[in-house]
Design a protein around this motif. Structure first.
Motif, mmCIF file in Angstrom:
data_model
loop_
_atom_site.group_PDB
_atom_site.id
_atom_site.type_symbol
_atom_site.label_atom_id
_atom_site.label_comp_id
_atom_site.label_asym_id
_atom_site.label_seq_id
_atom_site.Cartn_x
_atom_site.Cartn_y
_atom_site.Cartn_z
ATOM 1 N N UNK A 386 0.628 -1.268 -0.086
ATOM 2 C CA UNK A 386 0.553 -0.069 -0.565
ATOM 3 C C UNK A 386 1.010 1.227 -0.025
ATOM 4 N N UNK A 387 1.831 0.904 0.412
ATOM 5 C CA UNK A 387 3.507 2.615 0.257
ATOM 6 C C UNK A 387 4.068 2.169 -1.115
ATOM 7 N N UNK A 388 4.148 0.757 -2.006
ATOM 8 C CA UNK A 388 5.085 1.134 -2.444
ATOM 9 C C UNK A 388 5.340 2.516 -3.103
ATOM 10 N N UNK A 389 3.717 2.477 -3.998
ATOM 11 C CA UNK A 389 4.250 3.281 -5.212
ATOM 12 C C UNK A 389 3.917 4.885 -4.142
ATOM 13 N N UNK A 390 3.650 5.130 -3.081
ATOM 14 C CA UNK A 390 3.914 6.560 -2.716
ATOM 15 C C UNK A 390 4.965 7.249 -2.224
ATOM 16 N N UNK A 391 5.302 8.269 -1.445
ATOM 17 C CA UNK A 391 6.934 8.386 -1.501
ATOM 18 C C UNK A 391 6.822 9.024 0.358
ATOM 19 N N UNK A 442 16.106 6.070 -2.501
ATOM 20 C CA UNK A 442 15.207 7.343 -2.636
ATOM 21 C C UNK A 442 14.286 7.345 -1.828
ATOM 22 N N UNK A 443 13.351 7.246 -1.655
ATOM 23 C CA UNK A 443 11.748 7.339 -2.238
ATOM 24 C C UNK A 443 11.101 7.083 -0.100
ATOM 25 N N UNK A 444 11.316 6.693 -0.040
ATOM 26 C CA UNK A 444 10.382 7.150 1.658
ATOM 27 C C UNK A 444 11.280 7.768 2.876
ATOM 28 N N UNK A 472 13.896 11.736 -7.260
ATOM 29 C CA UNK A 472 12.329 11.591 -7.615
ATOM 30 C C UNK A 472 12.252 10.688 -8.941
ATOM 31 N N UNK A 473 12.617 10.732 -9.885
ATOM 32 C CA UNK A 473 12.677 10.789 -11.480
ATOM 33 C C UNK A 473 11.868 9.730 -11.517
ATOM 34 N N UNK A 474 13.134 9.093 -10.756
ATOM 35 C CA UNK A 474 13.060 7.370 -10.476
ATOM 36 C C UNK A 474 12.220 6.521 -9.060
ATOM 37 N N UNK A 475 11.403 7.261 -8.888
ATOM 38 C CA UNK A 475 10.182 7.235 -7.761
ATOM 39 C C UNK A 475 9.147 6.243 -8.636
ATOM 40 N N UNK A 476 8.923 4.594 -7.671
ATOM 41 C CA UNK A 476 7.908 4.044 -8.590
ATOM 42 C C UNK A 476 6.318 4.996 -8.091
ATOM 43 N N UNK A 477 6.132 4.426 -9.714
ATOM 44 C CA UNK A 477 4.358 5.597 -9.947
ATOM 45 C C UNK A 477 3.518 3.713 -10.257
#
Length: 477
Positions: A386-391, A442-444, A472-477
């Motif tokens: 549930x958090x994978x695509x959030x930051x 580098x996302x959470x 930020x450009x590589x964050x999981x969307x």
């Protein structure tokens, strides 16, 4: 998880669907609050591992509610008493409104309303109140007063290293306790009656956090409100509001109070409250290393300074007097006052979040680098679907890091380290400092840590902070 327990308790209470649950920012206590959104209604869920504290709050609330006093309704309680649902009184406290609007007529009217309702809570609430449910002691008597004074002594005074006659001070603590307990105006005492615990909804005041209440002097609660350091009330306001409160109390009693006697002991309770607050700030700030409480210490000391210079409690306490004058000296106050950067400071702080897969950001300034903190020891929200695509910028991730990981303790340690350099750099006129936080993606974790650190530096030091999330450009969307 706590949210699952909240969902279950709410389902037992109502057939309505929960739209979402948001964690409310935590204050000084260990209690955790959550706001439940369901259709056009909201509720507050409180989770607290101290079952006895919960039992006291719930029992006190039910008693006050029967008397139509301004407290929240309790809707449901879990079988183990660790979780309960209550009425949502909104997010606006009297302190919030005071900070937003200043010392205006509207705010003054809210203080009057709070004091009018306090008098009712203390006197009407006292009737048939079960003081056996009190958390610590049934009564704020000599022993409880001594406890507050010792709390101040151990958690604040003794940390300063100031030499004093310990036995003489203890003897004077006892004398002050005896003086203050010779009080004929004893009813229900709220114990932590401050503007932060007074909620304002539709221009009406409501009270929260009275579970520490006990039988005690009326003066203590009004002293707590009028002398709250963060409120910064003028002497004119304090005097007129105290006079208004005593009139309200007299109207509720069979015999009007003796104002001269009441006000004489009131000054002693002001002193007790000011010292108890310093003890609390010392414990939460100096021992638990909570930044909010550390930054509150100068406010409390300046509040005490005004009292020492303008009030007399009518009892001779020479050792106590010596200590009080030391506490309010410029040397002591400056010891707890953080250095602030001037508006024209050349110092710029670069705060980065990064992924270890891409490497530590390079410092392009002449400083040659600064701090690098590894967040990979913190439980990774990115492993949970549930958090994978959030930051770390999203509230659900922030709630998870604050509630289910060691992130708060980690950041307190980070702040202790970087604050040393900050004060040195400001004093010496340096121009650059880089602070990096890394985690796997580098996302959470690193994003949250960098964001909180940037906020800490801006608020505490008034410096220019450049915040970058380099991956930020590589964050999981």
């Amino acid at each position: 998880m706590i949210t699952e327990q909240i969902e279950q308790l709410f389902a037992n209470y109502s057939s309505e669907k929960i739209d979402r649950i948001e964690k409310v920012p935590q204050s000084g206590s260990s209690r955790q609050y959550f706001r439940i959104f369901s259709g056009d209604r909201t509720y507050i869920a409180t989770y607290n591992l101290n079952g006895k504290e919960n039992d006291a709050f719930i029992a006190f609330t039910l008693h006050f509610k029967k008397l139509n006093l301004p407290v929240p309704s309790i809707y449901a309680v879990s079988d183990n008493s660790l979780l309960y649902l209550q009425e949502d009184l909104g997010a606006q406290s009297l302190l919030n409104i005071l900070e937003e609007k200043g010392h205006c007529d509207e705010v003054y009217a809210l203080f009057k309303q709070a004091l009018k309702q306090l008098a009712k809570l203390q006197i009407k609430g006292h009737v048939n109140f079960n003081y056996d449910l009190c958390l610590t002691a049934r009564e704020f008597g000599k022993q409880a007063i001594q406890s507050d004074l010792l709390y101040f002594k151990y958690y604040f005074l003794d940390t300063l290293g100031f030499p004093y006659d310990k036995q003489a001070l203890l003897n004077e603590f006892e004398a002050l306790g005896i003086f203050l307990t010779q009080n004929k105006y004893k009813y229900f005492m709220f114990r932590d009656f401050q503007s932060r615990n007074i909620m304002v909804k539709n221009n009406e005041v409501f009270f929260i956090d009275y579970q520490g209440g006990m039988h005690g002097a009326l003066q203590y609660d009004v002293a707590s409100l009028l002398w709250q350091a963060k409120a910064g009330l003028s002497d004119k306001w304090k005097t007129s509001l105290l006079d208004y409160y005593t009139d309200e109390v007299s109207a509720l009693l069979k015999t009007p109070i003796d104002k001269e006697s009441f006000n004489s002991q009131y000054k002693g309770y002001v002193l007790i409250r000011l010292l108890q607050v310093l003890g609390a700030y010392g414990f939460r700030g100096l021992f638990e290393r909570k930044a909010h409480f550390l930054t509150s210490i100068p406010f409390a000391l300046n509040n005490l300074k005004w009292f020492v210079e303008n009030r007399s409690i009518g009892i001779d306490l020479p050792e106590f007097e010596k200590i009080l004058h030391y506490l309010v000296s410029e040397e002591t106050i400056q010891r707890f006052t953080p250095i602030k950067a001037k508006d024209n400071t050349p110092l710029t702080i670069e705060v980065n979040s990064f992924s270890y897969r891409e490497g530590i950001p390079k410092d392009e300034t002449n400083n040659g680098g600064g701090f690098v903190f590894d967040c990979r020891g913190i439980l990774n929200p990115g492993r949970i679907e549930e958090y994978k695509r959030l930051s770390g910028l999203d509230k659900p991730v922030q709630d998870f890091l604050e509630q289910s990981t060691e992130m708060n303790r980690y950041l307190n340690s980070v702040f202790d380290l970087i604050d040393i350099s900050m004060e040195n750099y400001i004093t010496r006129g340096f121009e650059n400092l880089q602070i990096n936080f890394g985690c796997t993606g580098g996302q959470h974790r690193s994003v949250y840590a960098a964001t909180q650190t940037a906020r800490h530096l801006r608020n505490k030091y008034n410096v220019n902070v450049m915040l970058h999330h380099t991956n930020k450009r590589n964050w999981v969307k």
